[in-house]
Design a protein around this motif. Structure first.
Motif, PDB file in Angstrom:
ATOM      1  N   GLY A 197     -13.158   9.362  -2.523  1.00 44.02           N
ATOM      2  CA  GLY A 197     -12.105   8.467  -2.062  1.00 44.02           C
ATOM      3  C   GLY A 197     -12.699   7.503  -1.051  1.00 44.02           C
ATOM      4  O   GLY A 197     -13.815   7.710  -0.574  1.00 44.02           O
TER       5      GLY A 197
ATOM      6  N   GLY B 162       0.829  -1.208   0.000  1.00 43.33           N
ATOM      7  CA  GLY B 162       0.000   0.000   0.000  1.00 43.33           C
ATOM      8  C   GLY B 162       0.863   1.256   0.000  1.00 43.33           C
ATOM      9  O   GLY B 162       1.704   1.432   0.880  1.00 43.33           O
TER      10      GLY B 162
ATOM     11  N   TRP C 155      -8.910  -1.649   1.864  1.00 43.78           N
ATOM     12  CA  TRP C 155      -8.872  -2.887   1.065  1.00 43.78           C
ATOM     13  C   TRP C 155      -8.114  -4.000   1.801  1.00 43.78           C
ATOM     14  O   TRP C 155      -7.802  -5.021   1.210  1.00 43.78           O
ATOM     15  CB  TRP C 155      -8.212  -2.598  -0.286  1.00 43.78           C
TER      16      TRP C 155
ATOM     17  N   GLY D 162     -10.928   9.571   9.554  1.00 44.15           N
ATOM     18  CA  GLY D 162     -10.831  10.967   9.127  1.00 44.15           C
ATOM     19  C   GLY D 162      -9.644  11.715   9.707  1.00 44.15           C
ATOM     20  O   GLY D 162      -9.563  12.941   9.613  1.00 44.15           O
ATOM     21  N   HIS D 163      -8.693  11.000  10.326  1.00 42.26           N
ATOM     22  CA  HIS D 163      -7.535  11.654  10.941  1.00 42.26           C
ATOM     23  C   HIS D 163      -6.224  11.038  10.430  1.00 42.26           C
ATOM     24  O   HIS D 163      -5.184  11.112  11.095  1.00 42.26           O
ATOM     25  CB  HIS D 163      -7.621  11.556  12.471  1.00 42.26           C
TER      26      HIS D 163
ATOM     27  N   SER E 159     -16.164   8.865   0.614  1.00 39.94           N
ATOM     28  CA  SER E 159     -16.439  10.261   0.965  1.00 39.94           C
ATOM     29  C   SER E 159     -16.205  11.093  -0.302  1.00 39.94           C
ATOM     30  O   SER E 159     -15.300  10.808  -1.082  1.00 39.94           O
ATOM     31  CB  SER E 159     -15.503  10.708   2.089  1.00 39.94           C
TER      32      SER E 159
ATOM     33  N   ARG F 233      -6.500  12.022  -1.939  1.00 43.99           N
ATOM     34  CA  ARG F 233      -7.847  12.521  -2.271  1.00 43.99           C
ATOM     35  C   ARG F 233      -8.545  13.194  -1.104  1.00 43.99           C
ATOM     36  O   ARG F 233      -9.723  13.529  -1.196  1.00 43.99           O
ATOM     37  CB  ARG F 233      -8.735  11.332  -2.680  1.00 43.99           C
ATOM     38  N   ASN F 234      -7.855  13.317   0.027  1.00 46.57           N
ATOM     39  CA  ASN F 234      -8.573  13.749   1.238  1.00 46.57           C
ATOM     40  C   ASN F 234      -8.633  15.268   1.359  1.00 46.57           C
ATOM     41  O   ASN F 234      -8.225  16.003   0.468  1.00 46.57           O
ATOM     42  CB  ASN F 234      -7.910  13.119   2.463  1.00 46.57           C
TER      43      ASN F 234
ATOM     44  N   TYR G 217     -16.618  18.752   6.037  1.00 45.20           N
ATOM     45  CA  TYR G 217     -15.265  19.240   6.357  1.00 45.20           C
ATOM     46  C   TYR G 217     -14.849  20.161   5.232  1.00 45.20           C
ATOM     47  O   TYR G 217     -15.178  19.919   4.070  1.00 45.20           O
ATOM     48  CB  TYR G 217     -14.270  18.086   6.559  1.00 45.20           C
TER      49      TYR G 217
ATOM     50  N   ALA H 282      -6.912   6.745  -0.385  1.00 47.71           N
ATOM     51  CA  ALA H 282      -7.431   7.967   0.251  1.00 47.71           C
ATOM     52  C   ALA H 282      -6.369   9.063   0.358  1.00 47.71           C
ATOM     53  O   ALA H 282      -6.702  10.245   0.433  1.00 47.71           O
ATOM     54  CB  ALA H 282      -7.960   7.623   1.643  1.00 47.71           C
ATOM     55  N   SER H 283      -5.086   8.661   0.338  1.00 45.53           N
ATOM     56  CA  SER H 283      -4.051   9.612   0.755  1.00 45.53           C
ATOM     57  C   SER H 283      -3.873  10.829  -0.154  1.00 45.53           C
ATOM     58  O   SER H 283      -3.434  11.874   0.308  1.00 45.53           O
ATOM     59  CB  SER H 283      -2.720   8.887   0.958  1.00 45.53           C
TER      60      SER H 283
ATOM     61  N   GLY I 293      -6.973  17.104   3.366  1.00 44.02           N
ATOM     62  CA  GLY I 293      -5.689  17.729   3.713  1.00 44.02           C
ATOM     63  C   GLY I 293      -5.698  18.402   5.072  1.00 44.02           C
ATOM     64  O   GLY I 293      -4.892  19.289   5.339  1.00 44.02           O
TER      65      GLY I 293
ATOM     66  N   GLY J 200       0.007   4.557   0.438  1.00 43.03           N
ATOM     67  CA  GLY J 200      -0.598   5.759   1.014  1.00 43.03           C
ATOM     68  C   GLY J 200       0.305   6.301   2.118  1.00 43.03           C
ATOM     69  O   GLY J 200       1.497   5.975   2.185  1.00 43.03           O
TER      70      GLY J 200
ATOM     71  N   THR K 145       0.332   5.547   5.301  1.00 43.00           N
ATOM     72  CA  THR K 145       0.858   4.491   6.182  1.00 43.00           C
ATOM     73  C   THR K 145       2.073   3.828   5.537  1.00 43.00           C
ATOM     74  O   THR K 145       3.140   3.702   6.153  1.00 43.00           O
ATOM     75  CB  THR K 145      -0.224   3.413   6.450  1.00 43.00           C
ATOM     76  N   GLY K 146       1.889   3.397   4.277  1.00 41.28           N
ATOM     77  CA  GLY K 146       2.943   2.627   3.602  1.00 41.28           C
ATOM     78  C   GLY K 146       4.169   3.460   3.270  1.00 41.28           C
ATOM     79  O   GLY K 146       5.312   3.017   3.473  1.00 41.28           O
TER      80      GLY K 146
HETATM   81  C1  LIG Z   1     -12.476  12.121   0.636  1.00 40.09           C
HETATM   82  C2  LIG Z   1     -11.653  11.912   1.859  1.00 40.09           C
HETATM   83  C3  LIG Z   1     -11.375  12.981   2.711  1.00 40.09           C
HETATM   84  C4  LIG Z   1     -10.567  12.801   3.837  1.00 40.09           C
HETATM   85  N1  LIG Z   1     -10.179  13.888   4.566  1.00 40.09           N
HETATM   86  C5  LIG Z   1      -9.263  13.732   5.551  1.00 40.09           C
HETATM   87  C6  LIG Z   1      -8.709  14.855   6.195  1.00 40.09           C
HETATM   88  O1  LIG Z   1      -8.990  16.001   5.845  1.00 40.09           O
HETATM   89  N2  LIG Z   1      -7.830  14.637   7.209  1.00 40.09           N
HETATM   90  C7  LIG Z   1      -7.437  13.382   7.575  1.00 40.09           C
HETATM   91  O2  LIG Z   1      -6.637  13.236   8.486  1.00 40.09           O
HETATM   92  N3  LIG Z   1      -7.927  12.292   6.936  1.00 40.09           N
HETATM   93  C8  LIG Z   1      -8.792  12.438   5.930  1.00 40.09           C
HETATM   94  N4  LIG Z   1      -9.231  11.341   5.244  1.00 40.09           N
HETATM   95  C9  LIG Z   1      -8.715  10.019   5.621  1.00 40.09           C
HETATM   96  C10 LIG Z   1      -7.262   9.797   5.144  1.00 40.09           C
HETATM   97  O3  LIG Z   1      -7.153  10.172   3.804  1.00 40.09           O
HETATM   98  C11 LIG Z   1      -6.902   8.323   5.347  1.00 40.09           C
HETATM   99  O4  LIG Z   1      -7.051   8.002   6.713  1.00 40.09           O
HETATM  100  C12 LIG Z   1      -5.475   8.010   4.945  1.00 40.09           C
HETATM  101  O5  LIG Z   1      -5.200   8.460   3.648  1.00 40.09           O
HETATM  102  C13 LIG Z   1      -5.212   6.514   5.035  1.00 40.09           C
HETATM  103  O6  LIG Z   1      -3.932   6.269   4.524  1.00 40.09           O
HETATM  104  P1  LIG Z   1      -3.499   4.773   4.221  1.00 40.09           P
HETATM  105  O7  LIG Z   1      -2.107   4.823   3.690  1.00 40.09           O
HETATM  106  O8  LIG Z   1      -3.698   3.927   5.418  1.00 40.09           O
HETATM  107  O9  LIG Z   1      -4.519   4.254   3.129  1.00 40.09           O
HETATM  108  P2  LIG Z   1      -4.692   4.655   1.587  1.00 40.09           P
HETATM  109  O10 LIG Z   1      -4.207   6.018   1.298  1.00 40.09           O
HETATM  110  O11 LIG Z   1      -6.083   4.329   1.208  1.00 40.09           O
HETATM  111  O12 LIG Z   1      -3.669   3.692   0.857  1.00 40.09           O
HETATM  112  C14 LIG Z   1      -3.903   2.313   0.728  1.00 40.09           C
HETATM  113  C15 LIG Z   1      -3.226   1.899  -0.583  1.00 40.09           C
HETATM  114  O13 LIG Z   1      -3.169   0.483  -0.639  1.00 40.09           O
HETATM  115  C16 LIG Z   1      -3.264   0.120  -1.988  1.00 40.09           C
HETATM  116  N5  LIG Z   1      -3.664  -1.286  -2.049  1.00 40.09           N
HETATM  117  C17 LIG Z   1      -4.858  -1.818  -1.671  1.00 40.09           C
HETATM  118  N6  LIG Z   1      -4.861  -3.155  -1.887  1.00 40.09           N
HETATM  119  C18 LIG Z   1      -3.652  -3.457  -2.400  1.00 40.09           C
HETATM  120  C19 LIG Z   1      -3.066  -4.684  -2.850  1.00 40.09           C
HETATM  121  N7  LIG Z   1      -3.732  -5.849  -2.807  1.00 40.09           N
HETATM  122  N8  LIG Z   1      -1.795  -4.662  -3.332  1.00 40.09           N
HETATM  123  C20 LIG Z   1      -1.095  -3.481  -3.389  1.00 40.09           C
HETATM  124  N9  LIG Z   1      -1.619  -2.296  -2.999  1.00 40.09           N
HETATM  125  C21 LIG Z   1      -2.890  -2.292  -2.508  1.00 40.09           C
HETATM  126  C22 LIG Z   1      -4.318   1.058  -2.544  1.00 40.09           C
HETATM  127  O14 LIG Z   1      -4.233   1.165  -3.958  1.00 40.09           O
HETATM  128  C23 LIG Z   1      -4.006   2.354  -1.818  1.00 40.09           C
HETATM  129  O15 LIG Z   1      -3.226   3.238  -2.601  1.00 40.09           O
HETATM  130  C24 LIG Z   1     -10.065  11.492   4.146  1.00 40.09           C
HETATM  131  C25 LIG Z   1     -10.371  10.423   3.302  1.00 40.09           C
HETATM  132  C26 LIG Z   1     -11.147  10.618   2.178  1.00 40.09           C
HETATM  133  C27 LIG Z   1     -11.439   9.468   1.278  1.00 40.09           C
END
Ligand SMILES: Cc1cc2nc3c(=O)[nH]c(=O)nc-3n(C[C@H](O)[C@H](O)[C@H](O)COP(=O)(O)OP(=O)(O)OC[C@H]3O[C@@H](n4cnc5c(N)ncnc54)[C@H](O)[C@@H]3O)c2cc1C
Length: 425
Positions: free
Chosen positions: A341, A32, A241, A367-368, A258, A66-67, A290, A63-64, A69, A34, A36-37
């Motif tokens: 996202g 992943g 996912w 959302g954080h 969202s 598209r949020n 938001y 989500a990372s 910010g 985003g 986290t990764g």
């Molecule tokens: C519209 C929207 C608005 C938001 N607004 C805010 C905000 O203002 N402030 C805030 O703090 N948070 C907000 N959030 C939440 C925040 O964006 C998420 O909590 C954060 O991005 C999560 O990061 P992540 O790396 O865990 O996941 P993600 O960014 O979702 O990354 C997960 C990645 O894993 C990949 N993946 C999935 N399955 C597989 C697989 N089998 N093999 C390889 N890769 C895979 C996906 O393609 C994806 O890129 C919002 C979210 C959305 C959708």
């Protein structure tokens, strides 16, 4: 005409990584790309580990990029709620993680010299009901007493010093939160991780993970659509996912969409009138809105109980209506962009992180995640590197929700129910 694409990615087109063969083996596979990764990969690479980052689509595709910010220095639950759920000590630990998470974002931006418009602007929480403003007063006391953290509170009569509207019953301002251009931030972390030695692969979907236990210890066979990698450690950073690659989380993590719109840039005086201190904001409804101004002065507005599966036009209208209710001055502005996202949530609305069957995971930031995902990615990396690591979100039970998983109708019914609750004074 409204463009149905994420403004942040248009503003900062993603860097692509050369298509190269996967390694046969590595120390850590991070799944992943985003927050986290990429945060985990950056810390691991800097710590000297051989790390392979696998992203099914492109960096930040989830989500990372598209949020909203909003780089928040708090949790989804108030400290008062969190104490009721987890007890005073653990709740305080969790809150401190959120404060440290915002500090971590600032530190990464500064240390890696990331160009991502990060500003410690503070965030506004706007009371949608009188009772919510009463809760702000209690929360202010609790934050001070339990965590030594100070927020300010503004009654209805003083709202206009922070928001150009009379829609709310009062505000709470947290000065430690910030704003960031999220696509630039996640791309910046991936790029610096690669520069530090991480092996980054886009367009590489993990299909299955097999654990192998032998006399030499445990390792994992990670099967992808581009080949197989053997790895000593695996970090699950796939958030919404995660259940697709780790069945342990199926029926426990619900993907929820969202939606967001971005207007054309506001005239400067209007922007100053509506959000004078350029803070990020959200309200206290269950199905909340938001919003914030983008660095180029657009109103970026998300949430509002949009409908999964509905046409973009319908969701744009829902968001626009909500926005104009708060800021009628925006009625004539064009909506330049709309996008959506997917986030992962659990029934208990907590973040969950730790180890399962030997694999590391962190997910569900409610959302954080701009701050918390970045922080927790780094904490998992520290644990793998054998360094001190802070994780107050470990060992929490994740409730099962068999009916809901991935079902648009159930998601829409759930949102409607919460919207009904929001209409009760
Ligand atoms: C519209 C929207 C608005 C938001 N607004 C805010 C905000 O203002 N402030 C805030 O703090 N948070 C907000 N959030 C939440 C925040 O964006 C998420 O909590 C954060 O991005 C999560 O990061 P992540 O790396 O865990 O996941 P993600 O960014 O979702 O990354 C997960 C990645 O894993 C990949 N993946 C999935 N399955 C597989 C697989 N089998 N093999 C390889 N890769 C895979 C996906 O393609 C994806 O890129 C919002 C979210 C959305 C959708």
């Amino acid at each position: 005409m409204t463009q149905h694409e994420c403004f942040w990615s248009v503003d900062s087109p993603p860097k692509t990584y050369p298509n190269k063969p996967l390694p046969e083996n590595t120390d850590v596979v991070v799944i992943g790309g985003g927050f986290t990764g990429t945060s985990a990969a950056l810390q691991l690479a800097k710590g000297g580990a051989r790390v392979t980052l696998l992203e099914a689509e492109s960096i930040g595709w989830g989500a990372s990029s598209r949020n909203g910010g909003q780089a928040l220095s708090c949790l989804h639950h108030t400290l008062e709620q969190s104490i009721k759920i987890h007890g005073r000590e653990l709740a305080r630990e969790m809150f401190q993680a959120a404060v440290q998470a915002a500090n971590t974002v600032e530190q990464i931006v500064r240390d890696e010299k990331l160009d991502c418009d990060f500003v410690r602007c503070g965030n506004i929480e706007a009371a949608s009901k009188p009772a919510h403003f009463e809760a702000f007063k209690r929360e202010q006391d609790t934050l001070h007493e339990v965590a030594g953290f100070d927020v300010s509170i503004l009654p209805k009569s003083a709202i206009r010093s922070e928001l150009g509207t009379d829609s709310y019953f009062g505000l709470m301002v947290n000065p430690r939160s910030g704003s960031v251009q999220p696509a630039k931030f996640v791309q910046g972390m991936a790029f610096t991780a690669e520069r530090a030695g991480a092996d980054v692969h886009e367009g590489t979907r993990v299909l299955a993970i097999e654990r192998v236990d032998s006399l030499d210890g445990t390792h994992f066979i990670v099967k992808t659509d581009r080949g197989i990698i053997s790895s000593k450690e695996v970090v699950l950073a796939a958030n919404a996912w995660i259940g697709n690659i780790a069945p342990q989380f199926r029926h426990r993590v619900l993907p929820v969409d969202s939606f967001v719109i971005a207007t054309e840039p506001l005239p400067k005086e209007l922007a100053k009138q509506l959000i004078p201190n350029n803070r990020v904001a959200y309200d206290t409804r269950n199905v909340l809105a938001y919003y914030r101004l983008s660095p180029d002065g657009r109103m970026v507005w998300g949430g509002e109980g949009t409908i999964k599966g509905a046409s973009p036009k319908m969701n744009i209208n829902i968001l626009r209506r909500g926005m104009i209710k708060v800021f009628p001055e925006l009625a004539d502005l064009k909506i330049d962009y709309d996008w959506s996202g997917t986030i992962g949530i659990t029934l208990d609305e907590n973040t969950h992180a730790g180890r399962i069957d030997g694999m590391w995971y962190s997910m569900c930031y409610v959302g954080h995640g701009v701050t918390l995902a970045t922080y927790m990615g780094r904490q998992l990396a520290n644990a793998i590197l054998g360094r001190e690591s802070h994780n107050p979100f470990a060992n929490l039970n994740i409730p099962r929700m068999p009916i809901l998983r991935g079902n648009a109708w159930m998601e829409n019914i759930g949102k409607t129910w919460y919207r009904l609750l929001d209409t009760i004074p």
